[in-house]
Design a protein around this motif. Sequence first.
Motif, mmCIF file in Angstrom:
data_model
loop_
_atom_site.group_PDB
_atom_site.id
_atom_site.type_symbol
_atom_site.label_atom_id
_atom_site.label_comp_id
_atom_site.label_asym_id
_atom_site.label_seq_id
_atom_site.Cartn_x
_atom_site.Cartn_y
_atom_site.Cartn_z
ATOM 1 N N LYS A 1 -2.835 5.878 -2.817
ATOM 2 C CA LYS A 1 -2.601 6.268 -4.208
ATOM 3 C C LYS A 1 -2.161 5.077 -5.045
ATOM 4 O O LYS A 1 -2.199 5.116 -6.262
ATOM 5 C CB LYS A 1 -1.623 7.430 -4.316
ATOM 6 C CG LYS A 1 -0.198 7.141 -3.969
ATOM 7 C CD LYS A 1 0.639 8.401 -4.196
ATOM 8 C CE LYS A 1 2.095 8.143 -3.954
ATOM 9 N NZ LYS A 1 2.904 9.338 -4.167
ATOM 10 N N ASP A 2 -1.757 3.975 -4.364
ATOM 11 C CA ASP A 2 -1.403 2.746 -5.076
ATOM 12 C C ASP A 2 -1.610 1.566 -4.139
ATOM 13 O O ASP A 2 -1.408 1.688 -2.929
ATOM 14 C CB ASP A 2 0.050 2.790 -5.554
ATOM 15 C CG ASP A 2 0.390 1.645 -6.497
ATOM 16 O OD1 ASP A 2 -0.473 1.246 -7.300
ATOM 17 O OD2 ASP A 2 1.525 1.138 -6.414
ATOM 18 N N TRP B 1 0.846 -1.191 0.000
ATOM 19 C CA TRP B 1 0.000 0.000 0.000
ATOM 20 C C TRP B 1 0.879 1.237 0.000
ATOM 21 O O TRP B 1 1.854 1.330 0.733
ATOM 22 C CB TRP B 1 -0.873 0.055 1.246
ATOM 23 C CG TRP B 1 -1.965 -0.963 1.336
ATOM 24 C CD1 TRP B 1 -2.177 -2.054 0.547
ATOM 25 C CD2 TRP B 1 -3.006 -0.989 2.313
ATOM 26 N NE1 TRP B 1 -3.272 -2.744 0.969
ATOM 27 C CE2 TRP B 1 -3.802 -2.119 2.060
ATOM 28 C CE3 TRP B 1 -3.319 -0.173 3.396
ATOM 29 C CZ2 TRP B 1 -4.906 -2.432 2.840
ATOM 30 C CZ3 TRP B 1 -4.421 -0.476 4.171
ATOM 31 C CH2 TRP B 1 -5.204 -1.601 3.879
ATOM 32 N N GLN B 2 0.519 2.205 -0.817
ATOM 33 C CA GLN B 2 1.177 3.511 -0.812
ATOM 34 C C GLN B 2 0.105 4.535 -0.470
ATOM 35 O O GLN B 2 -0.837 4.721 -1.242
ATOM 36 C CB GLN B 2 1.804 3.822 -2.171
ATOM 37 C CG GLN B 2 2.494 5.172 -2.244
ATOM 38 C CD GLN B 2 3.712 5.260 -1.334
ATOM 39 O OE1 GLN B 2 4.554 4.382 -1.317
ATOM 40 N NE2 GLN B 2 3.799 6.331 -0.561
ATOM 41 N N SER B 3 0.240 5.153 0.685
ATOM 42 C CA SER B 3 -0.778 6.114 1.102
ATOM 43 C C SER B 3 -0.644 7.412 0.313
ATOM 44 O O SER B 3 0.436 7.765 -0.150
ATOM 45 C CB SER B 3 -0.677 6.397 2.602
ATOM 46 O OG SER B 3 0.495 7.108 2.891
ATOM 47 N N ALA B 4 -1.757 8.076 0.188
ATOM 48 C CA ALA B 4 -1.753 9.392 -0.439
ATOM 49 C C ALA B 4 -1.003 10.348 0.477
ATOM 50 O O ALA B 4 -0.845 10.097 1.678
ATOM 51 C CB ALA B 4 -3.185 9.867 -0.664
ATOM 52 N N SER B 5 -0.540 11.430 -0.069
ATOM 53 C CA SER B 5 0.224 12.414 0.694
ATOM 54 C C SER B 5 -0.579 12.883 1.916
ATOM 55 O O SER B 5 -1.742 13.253 1.798
ATOM 56 C CB SER B 5 0.554 13.605 -0.206
ATOM 57 O OG SER B 5 1.303 14.559 0.506
#
Length: 102
Positions: free
Chosen positions: A89-90, A13-17
Amino acid sequence: MSTAEQIKVIARWQSASGAIGRVLSIIAELRPKSLAEPGCLGYEVYMGVDTPGSLLLLESYRDKAALEAHRQSEHYQSLVVKRALPLLKDRRVEFLREQDLA
């Protein structure tokens, strides 16, 4: 239980800013509920050292049915689908089974 039936989940998981705190809070709520499922054998969470907001979730389930029960559970639907996914975001998820090389 045969380890050949166990399902390993590797979720990246890539968190949003600016969302990592909220994402971690959701995972902190999700993890104990997942571990309480009869088919969940493990649930580990790692954060990237050099990649801010990057998370790795390593999950283990007794078999495919246990994984499906997890994905259909109320806590997965409310915490992951409704709350966490909009903050990412991903997201990449792999489902693996141990390979017997004997």
